[in-house]
Design an enzyme around this catalytic site. Structure first.
Site, PDB file in Angstrom:
ATOM      1  N   ASP A  70       0.857  -1.186   0.000  1.00 54.80           N
ATOM      2  CA  ASP A  70       0.000   0.000   0.000  1.00 54.80           C
ATOM      3  C   ASP A  70       0.891   1.233   0.000  1.00 54.80           C
ATOM      4  O   ASP A  70       1.980   1.229   0.587  1.00 54.80           O
ATOM      5  CB  ASP A  70      -0.853   0.042   1.280  1.00 54.80           C
ATOM      6  CG  ASP A  70      -2.223  -0.567   1.081  1.00 54.80           C
ATOM      7  OD1 ASP A  70      -2.382  -1.393   0.180  1.00 54.80           O
ATOM      8  OD2 ASP A  70      -3.127  -0.213   1.866  1.00 54.80           O
ATOM      9  N   ASP A  72      -0.073   4.219   1.317  1.00 52.66           N
ATOM     10  CA  ASP A  72      -0.405   5.126   2.433  1.00 52.66           C
ATOM     11  C   ASP A  72       0.235   4.663   3.739  1.00 52.66           C
ATOM     12  O   ASP A  72      -0.417   4.592   4.774  1.00 52.66           O
ATOM     13  CB  ASP A  72      -1.933   5.215   2.582  1.00 52.66           C
ATOM     14  CG  ASP A  72      -2.572   3.858   2.816  1.00 52.66           C
ATOM     15  OD1 ASP A  72      -1.926   2.830   2.522  1.00 52.66           O
ATOM     16  OD2 ASP A  72      -3.714   3.828   3.319  1.00 52.66           O
ATOM     17  N   HIS A  92      -2.549 -10.108   8.680  1.00 50.29           N
ATOM     18  CA  HIS A  92      -3.248  -8.841   8.876  1.00 50.29           C
ATOM     19  C   HIS A  92      -3.237  -8.506  10.376  1.00 50.29           C
ATOM     20  O   HIS A  92      -3.542  -9.371  11.204  1.00 50.29           O
ATOM     21  CB  HIS A  92      -4.684  -8.991   8.373  1.00 50.29           C
ATOM     22  CG  HIS A  92      -5.437  -7.696   8.292  1.00 50.29           C
ATOM     23  ND1 HIS A  92      -5.766  -6.972   9.414  1.00 50.29           N
ATOM     24  CD2 HIS A  92      -5.917  -7.005   7.231  1.00 50.29           C
ATOM     25  CE1 HIS A  92      -6.434  -5.880   9.040  1.00 50.29           C
ATOM     26  NE2 HIS A  92      -6.528  -5.878   7.722  1.00 50.29           N
ATOM     27  N   GLU A 162      -8.097  -7.748  -1.397  1.00 54.67           N
ATOM     28  CA  GLU A 162      -7.639  -8.512  -0.217  1.00 54.67           C
ATOM     29  C   GLU A 162      -8.365  -9.858  -0.109  1.00 54.67           C
ATOM     30  O   GLU A 162      -7.757 -10.868   0.263  1.00 54.67           O
ATOM     31  CB  GLU A 162      -7.853  -7.679   1.051  1.00 54.67           C
ATOM     32  CG  GLU A 162      -7.272  -8.298   2.311  1.00 54.67           C
ATOM     33  CD  GLU A 162      -7.351  -7.319   3.476  1.00 54.67           C
ATOM     34  OE1 GLU A 162      -6.344  -6.644   3.728  1.00 54.67           O
ATOM     35  OE2 GLU A 162      -8.425  -7.235   4.121  1.00 54.67           O
ATOM     36  N   ASP A 185      -1.117  -0.753  12.097  1.00 53.24           N
ATOM     37  CA  ASP A 185      -1.832   0.524  12.118  1.00 53.24           C
ATOM     38  C   ASP A 185      -1.948   0.965  13.570  1.00 53.24           C
ATOM     39  O   ASP A 185      -2.765   0.432  14.320  1.00 53.24           O
ATOM     40  CB  ASP A 185      -3.212   0.364  11.469  1.00 53.24           C
ATOM     41  CG  ASP A 185      -3.919   1.701  11.304  1.00 53.24           C
ATOM     42  OD1 ASP A 185      -3.663   2.616  12.116  1.00 53.24           O
ATOM     43  OD2 ASP A 185      -4.713   1.816  10.363  1.00 53.24           O
TER      44      ASP A 185
HETATM   45  C1  UD2 Z   1      -2.958  -2.137   4.849  1.00 50.93           C
HETATM   46  C2  UD2 Z   1      -3.801  -3.053   4.043  1.00 50.93           C
HETATM   47  O1  UD2 Z   1      -3.751  -4.252   4.191  1.00 50.93           O
HETATM   48  N1  UD2 Z   1      -4.561  -2.461   3.097  1.00 50.93           N
HETATM   49  C3  UD2 Z   1      -5.572  -3.157   2.335  1.00 50.93           C
HETATM   50  C4  UD2 Z   1      -6.930  -2.625   2.754  1.00 50.93           C
HETATM   51  O2  UD2 Z   1      -7.012  -1.281   2.380  1.00 50.93           O
HETATM   52  P1  UD2 Z   1      -6.954   0.116   3.136  1.00 50.93           P
HETATM   53  O3  UD2 Z   1      -8.093   0.273   4.035  1.00 50.93           O
HETATM   54  O4  UD2 Z   1      -5.589   0.337   3.658  1.00 50.93           O
HETATM   55  O5  UD2 Z   1      -7.252   0.967   1.766  1.00 50.93           O
HETATM   56  P2  UD2 Z   1      -6.465   2.125   1.043  1.00 50.93           P
HETATM   57  O6  UD2 Z   1      -7.309   3.322   1.091  1.00 50.93           O
HETATM   58  O7  UD2 Z   1      -5.074   2.213   1.551  1.00 50.93           O
HETATM   59  O8  UD2 Z   1      -6.450   1.601  -0.473  1.00 50.93           O
HETATM   60  C5  UD2 Z   1      -5.571   0.563  -0.861  1.00 50.93           C
HETATM   61  C6  UD2 Z   1      -4.429   1.098  -1.738  1.00 50.93           C
HETATM   62  O9  UD2 Z   1      -4.917   1.407  -3.034  1.00 50.93           O
HETATM   63  C7  UD2 Z   1      -4.171   2.503  -3.568  1.00 50.93           C
HETATM   64  N2  UD2 Z   1      -5.053   3.671  -3.740  1.00 50.93           N
HETATM   65  C8  UD2 Z   1      -6.294   3.695  -3.176  1.00 50.93           C
HETATM   66  C9  UD2 Z   1      -7.123   4.812  -3.339  1.00 50.93           C
HETATM   67  C10 UD2 Z   1      -6.654   5.911  -4.084  1.00 50.93           C
HETATM   68  O10 UD2 Z   1      -7.344   6.925  -4.275  1.00 50.93           O
HETATM   69  N3  UD2 Z   1      -5.417   5.848  -4.631  1.00 50.93           N
HETATM   70  C11 UD2 Z   1      -4.595   4.767  -4.458  1.00 50.93           C
HETATM   71  O11 UD2 Z   1      -3.474   4.747  -4.949  1.00 50.93           O
HETATM   72  C12 UD2 Z   1      -3.063   2.817  -2.557  1.00 50.93           C
HETATM   73  O12 UD2 Z   1      -1.924   2.040  -2.823  1.00 50.93           O
HETATM   74  C13 UD2 Z   1      -3.732   2.381  -1.256  1.00 50.93           C
HETATM   75  O13 UD2 Z   1      -2.779   2.196  -0.233  1.00 50.93           O
HETATM   76  O14 UD2 Z   1      -7.949  -3.276   1.959  1.00 50.93           O
HETATM   77  C14 UD2 Z   1      -7.849  -2.972   0.549  1.00 50.93           C
HETATM   78  C15 UD2 Z   1      -9.024  -3.619  -0.133  1.00 50.93           C
HETATM   79  O15 UD2 Z   1     -10.220  -3.176   0.468  1.00 50.93           O
HETATM   80  C16 UD2 Z   1      -6.508  -3.435  -0.002  1.00 50.93           C
HETATM   81  O16 UD2 Z   1      -6.433  -4.844  -0.006  1.00 50.93           O
HETATM   82  C17 UD2 Z   1      -5.383  -2.869   0.842  1.00 50.93           C
HETATM   83  O17 UD2 Z   1      -4.148  -3.391   0.387  1.00 50.93           O
HETATM   84 MN    MN Z   2      -3.884   1.394   2.996  1.00 48.73          MN
END
Ligand code: UD2
Ligand code: MN
Length: 213
Positions: A70, A72, A92, A162, A185
């Site tokens: 990811d 972020d 996770h 995921e 996190d």
């Molecule tokens: C830490 C972790 O395990 N994260 C997972 C969790 O997401 P998260 O809740 O961490 O979601 P998130 O908002 O970080 O989105 C996943 C990733 O997609 C990419 N992104 C997303 C939105 C955007 O506008 N631009 C962009 O580049 C970026 O790499 C981001 O890190 O669940 C997701 C599916 O629901 C993915 O499987 C993520 O890998």
């Molecule tokens: Mn993320």
């Protein structure tokens, strides 16, 4: 990965906004333009397609291993070649102590990500997996195709890419499973004392603002 060559492949729809960061020798940032999607779920899921496409186009020639992360998040302690294996996943941080009943796998048989209640080893995080380029190519290709099949059937897995990663790693066992030290996190979870180090941690962000534009 001190002492090893590292390419940081950054996928973005806005290449001009990627800052130039001075790096040590043997390291380089490679900015790869990808298309945008309206829904964050689609952006997240299409990473599987992007990784599989670029694997064929260039990663197979350029590197031995891929670590898919990811964006972020930030590195906050050592992450080195100890993570590398032909295929690896990461526990996770929300589920490493739970049993399989508590895992948020996709439970609808219509989805290609379906996992029955009496199956499952671990709940893997979507934000940290990898392996040799051929293995990651197979994984990302399979997940992308599964997501396309879901889309054709009018279904989207509960946790998007995921969910599909979890299904793939259930039936293609990874040769290494990383501790949640590698994906944590601090704002969602209190660090248990047994985790001495947090190596890659989520950067706080306002989900509502970012996701609902
Ligand atoms: C830490 C972790 O395990 N994260 C997972 C969790 O997401 P998260 O809740 O961490 O979601 P998130 O908002 O970080 O989105 C996943 C990733 O997609 C990419 N992104 C997303 C939105 C955007 O506008 N631009 C962009 O580049 C970026 O790499 C981001 O890190 O669940 C997701 C599916 O629901 C993915 O499987 C993520 O890998
Ligand atoms: Mn993320």
């Amino acid at each position: 990965m001190v002492g090893h060559k590292v390419n940081y492949y950054v996928f973005t729809d806005q290449p001009a906004n990627v800052p130039q960061i001075p790096l040590q020798e043997g390291r380089q940032v490679v900015v790869l333009e990808v298309r945008n999607y309206k829904r964050w779920q689609d952006i997240s899921m299409h990473r599987m397609e992007t990784i599989s496409n670029f694997s064929q186009q260039r990663f197979l020639r350029e590197v031995h291993y891929l670590v898919c992360l990811d964006v972020d998040m930030k590195f906050s302690d050592h992450v080195g070649v100890e993570i590398l294996a032909p295929l690896f996943g990461t526990l996770h941080p929300g589920f490493y102590r739970g049993d399989r009943q508590s895992f948020t796998y996709e439970r609808r048989p219509l989805s290609q990500a379906y996992i029955p209640r009496d199956e499952g080893d671990f709940y893997y995080a979507g934000g940290f997996f990898g392996g040799s380029v051929p293995e990651v190519y197979r994984l990302t290709m399979a997940c992308h195709q599964a997501m396309m099949a879901d889309q054709a059937n009018g279904i989207e897995a509960v946790w998007h890419d995921e969910s599909h990663l979890n299904r793939y790693l259930l039936y293609h066992k990874p040769s290494k499973v990383l501790s949640p030290e590698y994906l944590w996190d601090e704002h969602m979870l209190r660090r248990p004392p047994l985790l001495r180090k947090l190596r890659y941690v989520a950067v706080p962000k306002n989900h509502a603002e970012i996701r609902n534009r």
